[in-house]
Design a protein around this motif. Structure first.
Motif, short mmCIF file in Angstrom:
data_model
loop_
_atom_site.label_atom_id
_atom_site.label_comp_id
_atom_site.label_asym_id
_atom_site.label_seq_id
_atom_site.Cartn_x
_atom_site.Cartn_y
_atom_site.Cartn_z
N MET A 1 0.57 -12.77 16.57
CA MET A 1 1.00 -11.71 15.67
C MET A 1 0.77 -10.37 16.37
N GLU A 2 1.73 -9.50 16.19
CA GLU A 2 1.66 -8.15 16.76
C GLU A 2 1.61 -7.14 15.62
N ILE A 3 0.76 -6.12 15.77
CA ILE A 3 0.75 -5.00 14.83
C ILE A 3 1.26 -3.79 15.61
N ARG A 4 2.30 -3.15 15.06
CA ARG A 4 2.90 -2.00 15.74
C ARG A 4 3.29 -0.95 14.71
N VAL A 5 3.53 0.25 15.20
CA VAL A 5 3.95 1.34 14.33
C VAL A 5 5.31 0.99 13.71
N ALA A 6 5.42 1.22 12.42
CA ALA A 6 6.67 0.95 11.71
C ALA A 6 7.68 2.06 11.98
N THR A 7 8.94 1.67 11.98
CA THR A 7 10.04 2.63 12.11
C THR A 7 10.88 2.54 10.84
N ASP A 8 11.79 3.48 10.68
CA ASP A 8 12.69 3.43 9.52
C ASP A 8 13.48 2.13 9.49
N ASP A 9 13.77 1.58 10.66
CA ASP A 9 14.50 0.31 10.72
C ASP A 9 13.70 -0.86 10.18
N ASP A 10 12.38 -0.71 10.04
CA ASP A 10 11.54 -1.78 9.49
C ASP A 10 11.53 -1.80 7.96
N TRP A 11 11.91 -0.70 7.33
CA TRP A 11 11.81 -0.62 5.87
C TRP A 11 12.55 -1.77 5.17
N PRO A 12 13.77 -2.13 5.58
CA PRO A 12 14.43 -3.26 4.91
C PRO A 12 13.66 -4.58 5.02
N GLY A 13 12.79 -4.73 6.02
CA GLY A 13 11.95 -5.92 6.13
C GLY A 13 10.68 -5.83 5.31
N ILE A 14 10.22 -4.63 5.01
CA ILE A 14 9.02 -4.42 4.20
C ILE A 14 9.35 -4.44 2.71
N TYR A 15 10.46 -3.80 2.34
CA TYR A 15 10.77 -3.59 0.93
C TYR A 15 10.78 -4.86 0.08
N PRO A 16 11.32 -5.99 0.53
CA PRO A 16 11.33 -7.16 -0.35
C PRO A 16 9.93 -7.60 -0.80
N PHE A 17 8.96 -7.63 0.12
CA PHE A 17 7.62 -8.03 -0.35
C PHE A 17 6.89 -6.88 -1.03
N TYR A 18 7.20 -5.64 -0.68
CA TYR A 18 6.68 -4.50 -1.44
C TYR A 18 7.10 -4.64 -2.90
N ALA A 19 8.40 -4.86 -3.13
CA ALA A 19 8.93 -4.96 -4.50
C ALA A 19 8.33 -6.16 -5.23
N THR A 20 8.17 -7.29 -4.55
CA THR A 20 7.58 -8.47 -5.17
C THR A 20 6.14 -8.22 -5.60
N ILE A 21 5.36 -7.58 -4.73
CA ILE A 21 3.96 -7.31 -5.04
C ILE A 21 3.84 -6.30 -6.17
N MET A 22 4.66 -5.27 -6.17
CA MET A 22 4.61 -4.28 -7.26
C MET A 22 5.04 -4.92 -8.58
N ALA A 23 6.05 -5.77 -8.54
CA ALA A 23 6.53 -6.43 -9.77
C ALA A 23 5.49 -7.37 -10.35
N ALA A 24 4.67 -7.98 -9.50
CA ALA A 24 3.62 -8.87 -9.99
C ALA A 24 2.57 -8.09 -10.77
N GLY A 25 2.36 -6.84 -10.44
CA GLY A 25 1.47 -5.98 -11.22
C GLY A 25 0.00 -6.32 -11.15
N ARG A 26 -0.45 -6.97 -10.09
CA ARG A 26 -1.84 -7.41 -10.01
C ARG A 26 -2.71 -6.60 -9.06
N THR A 27 -2.09 -5.81 -8.18
CA THR A 27 -2.91 -5.18 -7.14
C THR A 27 -2.70 -3.68 -6.94
N TYR A 28 -1.61 -3.13 -7.34
CA TYR A 28 -1.34 -1.71 -7.10
C TYR A 28 -0.89 -1.01 -8.38
N PRO A 29 -1.37 0.21 -8.59
CA PRO A 29 -0.89 1.00 -9.73
C PRO A 29 0.35 1.82 -9.38
#
Length: 161
Positions: A1-29
């Motif tokens: 696994m690699e950790i690297r600085v995110a670019t704007d091109d990464d947002w479409p890969g982040i958003y689906p699990f961002y939206a899933t986690i926020m919709a679950a309502g268990r960890t973020y306000p």
């Protein structure tokens, strides 16, 4: 696994699990049901902050954002937030992102780190942050409306750097 600085091109890969986690309502306000454009500024930090992605096999499996907790006279304390794609939890991704954030905050000259809102019933997160040297320094009672547990506390966690 690699950790690297995110670019704007990464947002479409982040958003689906961002939206899933926020919709679950268990960890973020954070607000729920945000469009990708509405959500992006909530996650993609601008300097002096940073957003990173954890990539495994070419797939974004997690992300973290970090930077100063407050501006001006509070800018010597860092903060960070973390997301791990639920399909990839339990593989050490959160720990790796946490270690990255601690190292980055130290390199940036922060004297400590605080997490302002760790849901007290989020046992995996509380355990992880304690194992990385954070301690609960206070809890705001009933500050988070959890879908199963009702109103629960939000821990403020801190560690010196």
């Amino acid at each position: 696994m690699e950790i690297r600085v995110a670019t704007d091109d990464d947002w479409p890969g982040i958003y689906p699990f961002y939206a899933t986690i926020m919709a679950a309502g268990r960890t973020y306000p954070f607000p729920e049901r945000q469009s990708p454009d509405e959500a992006k500024p909530w996650w993609m930090e601008q300097p002096p902050g940073r957003t990173v992605v954890a990539v495994d096999g070419g797939e974004i499996v997690g992300s973290a954002k970090m930077g100063p907790n407050r501006p001006g006279r509070g800018s010597h304390i860092g903060t960070a937030s973390f997301l791990v794609d639920p399909a990839h939890q339990g593989r050490g991704i959160g720990r790796a992102l946490g270690q990255y954030a601690i190292a980055w905050c130290r390199e940036q000259g922060f004297s400590g780190m605080t997490f302002n809102a760790v849901v007290e019933v989020n046992a995996p997160a509380v355990h992880l942050w304690k194992s990385l040297g954070f301690e609960v320094i206070g809890t705001v009672p009933g500050a988070f409306d959890h879908p199963e547990h009702g109103r629960v506390g939000l821990h403020v966690m801190f560690r010196s750097l």
